[in-house]
Design a protein around this motif. Sequence first.
Motif, PDB file in Angstrom:
ATOM      1  N   THR A  95      46.114 -12.419   9.213  1.00  0.00           N
ATOM      2  CA  THR A  95      44.727 -12.296   9.614  1.00  0.00           C
ATOM      3  C   THR A  95      44.069 -11.175   8.822  1.00  0.00           C
ATOM      4  N   ASP A 125      41.674  -9.087   9.907  1.00  0.00           N
ATOM      5  CA  ASP A 125      41.605  -7.910  10.757  1.00  0.00           C
ATOM      6  C   ASP A 125      42.816  -7.864  11.675  1.00  0.00           C
ATOM      7  N   ALA A 126      43.535  -6.753  11.632  1.00  0.00           N
ATOM      8  CA  ALA A 126      44.664  -6.604  12.542  1.00  0.00           C
ATOM      9  C   ALA A 126      44.169  -6.483  13.975  1.00  0.00           C
ATOM     10  N   ALA A 150      43.941  -5.486   8.385  1.00  0.00           N
ATOM     11  CA  ALA A 150      45.380  -5.719   8.295  1.00  0.00           C
ATOM     12  C   ALA A 150      45.942  -4.976   7.092  1.00  0.00           C
ATOM     13  N   TRP A 192      45.750  -9.226  16.110  1.00  0.00           N
ATOM     14  CA  TRP A 192      46.395 -10.154  15.170  1.00  0.00           C
ATOM     15  C   TRP A 192      45.930 -11.599  15.388  1.00  0.00           C
ATOM     16  N   HIS A 228      53.498  -6.624  14.116  1.00  0.00           N
ATOM     17  CA  HIS A 228      52.646  -6.548  12.929  1.00  0.00           C
ATOM     18  C   HIS A 228      51.891  -5.218  12.873  1.00  0.00           C
ATOM     19  N   ILE A 229      51.692  -4.610  14.044  1.00  0.00           N
ATOM     20  CA  ILE A 229      50.892  -3.389  14.150  1.00  0.00           C
ATOM     21  C   ILE A 229      51.711  -2.324  14.859  1.00  0.00           C
ATOM     22  N   ASN A 243      54.664   0.408   5.978  1.00  0.00           N
ATOM     23  CA  ASN A 243      53.351  -0.048   5.515  1.00  0.00           C
ATOM     24  C   ASN A 243      53.445  -0.683   4.137  1.00  0.00           C
ATOM     25  N   THR A 297      50.544  -2.803   9.694  1.00  0.00           N
ATOM     26  CA  THR A 297      49.334  -2.021   9.951  1.00  0.00           C
ATOM     27  C   THR A 297      49.703  -0.830  10.833  1.00  0.00           C
TER      28      THR A 297
END
Length: 312
Positions: free
Chosen positions: A2, A4-5, A36, A71, A160-161, A187, A193
């Motif tokens: 995506t 934007d995270a 992201a 996400w 993911h974050i 990272n 992210t």
Amino acid sequence: MTTDAIKITGLRKTYGVSGRQPPKVALNGIDLTVPAGAVFGLLGPNGAGKSTLINILAGLVNKTAGKVTIWGFDQDVNPRQSRAAIGVMPQELNLDPFFTPRGALDVQAGLYGVPRAQRRTDEILAMIGLSDKAEAYARTLSGGMRRRLLLGKALVHHPHILVLDEPTAGVDIELRQMLWHNVRRLNRDRGMTIILTTHYLEEAEEMCDEIAILSQGAVIARDSTANLLGQIDTRTMVITPESPPTTLPAATGIEVANRSDGSLAFTYHARRTNGEEVLELVRRSGIRIRDVRTEQADLQDVFLNLTRAGAA
């Protein structure tokens, strides 16, 4: 993948009446996106709303209004998927003293439904430097080791974050360096992210691509680190003279001050005055220069200016 995270729109949180205390507005209509793959700083003074925002992202606090997408998953529509996309390393040491590091990571992975075949317990223990303490009770670990274990717990479900809430508060230099080495690797190599809250502004300046500054429950600034630093054009040229001058030089737009080490600090605004004009003032005053250096505004200057303006 995506773009934007995290995407936050109109986020509000009001805590209800407690005893004689009136309702408290912790977040007042926040709009914020985190790209992201970024290392994103979330800064603000105590009481700005940072912890409330993080707890809402983690699913620990219910929002009053607004929309949160993590996400690509709407927190209200897909709560399990949105929570699985994010890992949080909290500021508090919330560890069971009777679990070993290996046991703590396995239990955390089980809570997230990670199958045994997909668990990376040994890999995570090696990354956080606790392989040799894998079977020791958490109560026997030092404070720094417990912080490492918190980082490991945040990574067990392959998020993911990664959110780091004041990760280096009260830790030694060695642990701080180890932590940032791992964060940069996550990272860079995995595209994770990173969202960082910290009171050490030099860390944010060094680590973060972009920064949002909160004050009184609202975002008062959000930009790249370079652009935020560029908002303040104050420069200081520090001259060490061969001998102390009898009088301080003076010129419009340039402030001059004696420092305790015998140097002279010439402060000016780069948009109106250039460095050559400062040097010319020094020459006209008959000051012979032994050494010269320049100082620029840092993130602390930006932070203080913005938060003071936000509180006014």
